[in-house]
Design an enzyme around this catalytic site. Structure first.
Site, PDB file in Angstrom:
ATOM      1  N   ASP A 287      -2.387   6.128  -3.344  1.00 24.72           N
ATOM      2  CA  ASP A 287      -1.008   5.798  -2.856  1.00 24.72           C
ATOM      3  C   ASP A 287      -0.902   4.375  -3.673  1.00 24.72           C
ATOM      4  O   ASP A 287      -1.307   4.085  -4.870  1.00 24.72           O
ATOM      5  CB  ASP A 287      -1.222   4.946  -1.452  1.00 24.72           C
ATOM      6  CG  ASP A 287      -2.717   3.533  -0.879  1.00 24.72           C
ATOM      7  OD1 ASP A 287      -3.419   3.766  -2.131  1.00 24.72           O
ATOM      8  OD2 ASP A 287      -2.694   3.121  -0.362  1.00 24.72           O
TER       9      ASP A 287
ATOM     10  N   SER B 269       1.429  -1.721  -0.246  1.00 25.46           N
ATOM     11  CA  SER B 269      -0.161   0.453   0.113  1.00 25.46           C
ATOM     12  C   SER B 269       0.676   1.308   0.185  1.00 25.46           C
ATOM     13  O   SER B 269       1.440   1.163  -0.943  1.00 25.46           O
ATOM     14  CB  SER B 269      -0.859   0.143   1.412  1.00 25.46           C
ATOM     15  OG  SER B 269      -1.968   0.706   1.120  1.00 25.46           O
TER      16      SER B 269
END
Length: 453
Positions: free
Chosen positions: A247, A104
């Site tokens: 992200d 992530s």
């Protein structure tokens, strides 16, 4: 033994904490737990695997595929795609499980493995514990024609793009719902570097793309939703109406308005809640948010006649509350926004599309955000304390109660023990920055005094 799964899968330093051997073992264990729970509809168990572009994802996704195939699971490899795309494709292909290799928003050396159950849903604690329990167990290995097959299915990216664009078209009733919006997208050199800009363009936006050249090493490096300065500068330089930043795995989205001011997850959720309420599609006029959402969001939602249901911090808890009660909108201040009619997890690309459609039809993002004030928020981490007593110490409870009484409806106090460290987080919101700091520092002092180890 410490629990292997964290709040979002298994994560750690790639090739040190998270090795190829562990990836194979996790895949085999997940196959035994998740594939055996599926109803195969006449086919062998099937899995969808995707990853973000970080270099370690190449060997880790290969290890996961090898483990699954060795357990008799057919594997559809979609290569580099956002986490929510893998979740969607797990459901649309009727796969028995999905796997994402991604850390992530973490720095490039880290990586992670997270699983989705049939339907593209995140796993609950009991299923994760069942997978951990299977690690290292003896098992009967299939041979010959019974081993799994690996199929490359990068073409499924187009199916995901069509899905998210179709969602915003359905919501707005317009073929080009972002028409007239000049928008900068910062892809964080991550998993949405291709599909994010393509989806926004397909929805009619005039898109300027930055930080969409992943080389395996540059993911999240000073860019994306955790580093918004490049996006602010690009929006001002290009005279854009707004900007959005993803992200690394694009399960979150933050934005900036045309002045370069940040629009966080709270404001994004608030604007979407008001729009969905107006359209008559906000179930029970309710938004699900975590305890960390700003008090300003609560005030704005109350004024709009929208209730907020609070959960613990973490998108998995937001998802649980939404699934249990049928709510259709929820998320976190960090930019995880869940639109459950169209997604089973936070989806940064879908969020960007929906937010852009509000600008296309309702005026500038800056003006729309004016209805959702953000109160000053101060967070103080107090280390070296007994976090287990944060809610039982009477003197600390009295200090918190006194602060809450003094702040009244114009402020908020929250004490949260860390889940892994001898640390307590003191969060205070108040009408002024000075008040927020004063109360936070005072309560941090009481925590240190009363809970010191």
């Amino acid at each position: 033994m410490a629990r292997l799964f964290g709040t979002d899968g298994v994560r750690g330093l790639a090739n040190r904490d998270l090795t190829a051997e562990l990836a194979v073992d996790l895949a085999v264990a997940a196959a035994h737990v998740l594939a055996e729970r599926g109803e195969f509809s006449g086919h062998r168990p099937r899995a969808v695997i995707g990853r973000d572009p970080r270099v370690s994802g190449e060997f880790l996704s290969a290890a996961v595929a090898a483990g699954l195939a060795s357990a008799g699971v057919d594997v559809l490899s979609v290569d580099v795609l956002p986490t929510p795309a893998v979740a969607y494709l797990t459901a649309s292909t009727e796969a028995d499980l999905g796997v994402v290799v991604s850390a992530s928003h973490n720095a490039m050396p880290d990586n992670g493995i997270k699983f989705f159950a049939r339907g593209g849903h995140k796993l609950d604690d009991a299923v994760e514990e069942a997978i951990e329990a299977q690690l290292g167990e003896d098992w009967e290995r299939p041979t010959g024609a019974s081993v799994g097959r690996l199929v490359r299915a990068e073409n499924l990216a187009c199916e995901y793009i069509d899905h998210v664009v179709g969602a915003v078209r359905e919501f707005t009733g317009k073929e080009s719902p972002l028409s007239g919006v000049r928008l900068v997208v910062d892809a964080a050199h991550g998993a949405a570097s291709v599909v994010g800009p393509e989806a926004l363009q397909k929805a009619g936006a005039d898109v300027i793309v930055i930080n969409a050249d992943p080389d395996g090493l540059n993911i999240n490096e000073g860019v994306g939703s955790t580093h918004l300065d490049p996006l602010k500068l690009a929006v001002l330089e290009h005279g854009a109406d707004m900007g959005v930043a993803f992200d690394g795995d694009a399960d979150r989205c933050l934005a900036v308005d045309h002045t370069g001011a940040v629009v966080d997850g709270d404001r994004i959720m608030g604007l979407l809640a008001i729009a969905m309420q107006s359209a008559g599609v906000l179930y029970r006029d309710t938004l699900v948010a975590t305890v960390m959402s700003n008090l300003g969001l609560h005030h704005a939602m109350r004024a709009a006649g929208i209730e907020i249901v609070e959960t613990a911090v973490g998108d998995r808890y937001v998802l649980e509350a939404m699934r249990e009660n049928g709510y259709v909108l929820g998320g976190e201040q960090s930019g995880h926004v869940i639109l459950s009619k169209y997604a089973t997890t936070g989806d940064g690309v879908l969020t960007a599309l929906m937010l852009g459609s509000l600008v296309a039809s309702g005026g500038s993002l800056h003006d729309q955000c004016a209805s959702i004030a953000t109160l000053p928020q101060v967070l103080v981490n107090v280390g070296g304390v007994d976090r287990s007593r944060v809610h039982t110490d009477s003197a600390l409870a009295d200090a918190v109660a006194a602060a809450r009484t003094e702040l009244g409806d114009s402020g908020r106090v929250l004490l949260r023990p860390s889940g892994t460290e001898p640390l307590v987080r003191v969060m205070v919101e108040a009408s002024t920055e000075d008040d927020a700091h004063r109360y936070a520092d005072s309560l941090a002092g009481v925590v240190k005094e009363r809970l010191a180890l």
